[in-house]
Scaffold this active site. Structure first.
Site, PDB file in Angstrom:
ATOM      1  N   GLY A  46       0.829  -1.197   0.000  1.00 19.45           N
ATOM      2  CA  GLY A  46       0.000   0.000   0.000  1.00 19.45           C
ATOM      3  C   GLY A  46       0.864   1.248   0.000  1.00 19.45           C
ATOM      4  O   GLY A  46       2.049   1.199   0.351  1.00 19.45           O
ATOM      5  N   GLN A  51       2.946   9.773   1.465  1.00 20.19           N
ATOM      6  CA  GLN A  51       4.253   9.122   1.285  1.00 20.19           C
ATOM      7  C   GLN A  51       4.966   9.564   0.010  1.00 20.19           C
ATOM      8  O   GLN A  51       6.135   9.255  -0.182  1.00 20.19           O
ATOM      9  CB  GLN A  51       4.088   7.599   1.298  1.00 20.19           C
ATOM     10  CG  GLN A  51       3.652   7.103   2.676  1.00 20.19           C
ATOM     11  CD  GLN A  51       3.470   5.607   2.690  1.00 20.19           C
ATOM     12  OE1 GLN A  51       2.438   5.102   2.275  1.00 20.19           O
ATOM     13  NE2 GLN A  51       4.482   4.892   3.152  1.00 20.19           N
ATOM     14  N   CYS A  88       6.128  -0.462   7.042  1.00 24.59           N
ATOM     15  CA  CYS A  88       5.695   0.714   6.292  1.00 24.59           C
ATOM     16  C   CYS A  88       6.827   1.115   5.361  1.00 24.59           C
ATOM     17  O   CYS A  88       7.989   1.124   5.771  1.00 24.59           O
ATOM     18  CB  CYS A  88       5.389   1.849   7.273  1.00 24.59           C
ATOM     19  SG  CYS A  88       4.883   3.384   6.469  1.00 24.59           S
ATOM     20  N   LEU A  89       6.490   1.458   4.119  1.00 23.44           N
ATOM     21  CA  LEU A  89       7.526   1.851   3.156  1.00 23.44           C
ATOM     22  C   LEU A  89       8.256   3.117   3.597  1.00 23.44           C
ATOM     23  O   LEU A  89       9.362   3.380   3.146  1.00 23.44           O
ATOM     24  CB  LEU A  89       6.911   2.057   1.772  1.00 23.44           C
ATOM     25  CG  LEU A  89       6.361   0.801   1.099  1.00 23.44           C
ATOM     26  CD1 LEU A  89       5.754   1.150  -0.256  1.00 23.44           C
ATOM     27  CD2 LEU A  89       7.437  -0.258   0.948  1.00 23.44           C
ATOM     28  N   HIS A 130      -4.006   0.567   7.804  1.00 21.75           N
ATOM     29  CA  HIS A 130      -2.703   1.248   7.750  1.00 21.75           C
ATOM     30  C   HIS A 130      -2.767   2.468   6.815  1.00 21.75           C
ATOM     31  O   HIS A 130      -2.325   3.563   7.182  1.00 21.75           O
ATOM     32  CB  HIS A 130      -1.642   0.245   7.278  1.00 21.75           C
ATOM     33  CG  HIS A 130      -0.252   0.780   7.207  1.00 21.75           C
ATOM     34  ND1 HIS A 130       0.746   0.369   8.064  1.00 21.75           N
ATOM     35  CD2 HIS A 130       0.320   1.687   6.368  1.00 21.75           C
ATOM     36  CE1 HIS A 130       1.865   1.017   7.745  1.00 21.75           C
ATOM     37  NE2 HIS A 130       1.637   1.819   6.727  1.00 21.75           N
ATOM     38  N   GLU A 131      -3.335   2.267   5.626  1.00 16.52           N
ATOM     39  CA  GLU A 131      -3.386   3.381   4.663  1.00 16.52           C
ATOM     40  C   GLU A 131      -4.367   4.457   5.118  1.00 16.52           C
ATOM     41  O   GLU A 131      -4.097   5.654   4.958  1.00 16.52           O
ATOM     42  CB  GLU A 131      -3.747   2.882   3.259  1.00 16.52           C
ATOM     43  CG  GLU A 131      -2.751   1.902   2.656  1.00 16.52           C
ATOM     44  CD  GLU A 131      -1.300   2.304   2.807  1.00 16.52           C
ATOM     45  OE1 GLU A 131      -0.998   3.513   2.708  1.00 16.52           O
ATOM     46  OE2 GLU A 131      -0.469   1.418   3.051  1.00 16.52           O
ATOM     47  N   HIS A 134      -2.560   6.659   7.475  1.00 15.53           N
ATOM     48  CA  HIS A 134      -1.641   7.586   6.789  1.00 15.53           C
ATOM     49  C   HIS A 134      -2.378   8.841   6.337  1.00 15.53           C
ATOM     50  O   HIS A 134      -1.845   9.949   6.409  1.00 15.53           O
ATOM     51  CB  HIS A 134      -1.069   6.930   5.521  1.00 15.53           C
ATOM     52  CG  HIS A 134       0.240   6.217   5.730  1.00 15.53           C
ATOM     53  ND1 HIS A 134       1.360   6.830   6.221  1.00 15.53           N
ATOM     54  CD2 HIS A 134       0.596   4.933   5.471  1.00 15.53           C
ATOM     55  CE1 HIS A 134       2.357   5.952   6.268  1.00 15.53           C
ATOM     56  NE2 HIS A 134       1.930   4.793   5.826  1.00 15.53           N
TER      57      HIS A 134
END
Ligand code: NI
Length: 169
Positions: A46, A51, A88-89, A130-131, A134
């Site tokens: 995701g 991000q 997480c990226l 999670h997204e 964000h």
């Protein structure tokens, strides 16, 4: 401009709540294409607009080869609980054991402004939550219990190997 640089932890842009997406035009389509390419190149499950440095209510999710593009999402249902090692990226090569709802349903809009529903269990439910976080400027480490460990991928692999040995006696 296909793959975009990913903003990492400590950058204030990750803390900005996203503004609603109001124009479902070609520019939005290009941004979504870039976000998908960036997520896949990382690779990750995701990616949120924050991000790539944009405070927008916009994210992409890809779990089990199904791609979802969601603007202006809301979570309309959660149930159950599941602990899993989440990453997480924006915090590369790190994982923490994070409790999430096991099932989640998100509704929002696709790149054309049409209503979409994403309903998932396990990994997809985790990605949804999670997204969504964000997009509010919330990071997964915010929801960890006091004293929780954040491990590197190597440390986690060692830990899981050791746990396997411990259970084989
Ligand atoms: Ni993330």
């Amino acid at each position: 401009m296909p793959v975009r640089p990913i903003v990492t932890f400590g950058d204030a842009r990750l803390r900005l709540p996203g503004a609603p997406v109001t124009r479902f035009d070609r520019e939005l389509g290009r941004l979504l294409d870039d976000m998908v390419e960036t997520m896949r190149a990382a690779p990750g499950a995701g990616l949120a607009a924050q991000q790539v440095g944009l405070a927008l209510q916009l994210c992409v999710i890809e779990v089990r080869h199904r791609l979802y593009e969601i603007a202006n999402p809301r979570i309309v249902h959660v149930s159950g609980e599941e602990d899993a090692w989440e990453g997480c990226l924006s915090l590369p090569e790190r994982r923490a054991l994070r409790r999430r709802a096991e099932h989640a349903v998100m509704v929002g809009q696709d790149r054309h402004g049409r209503r979409v529903t994403v309903s998932g269990h396990g990994e997809l439910a985790r990605a949804i939550q999670h997204e969504y976080d964000h997009l509010q400027g919330v990071l997964y480490t915010d929801g960890l219990p006091q004293g929780a460990e954040i491990l590197t991928e190597d440390e986690l692999a060692e830990r899981l190997a050791r746990d396997d040995e411990a259970t084989v006696d």
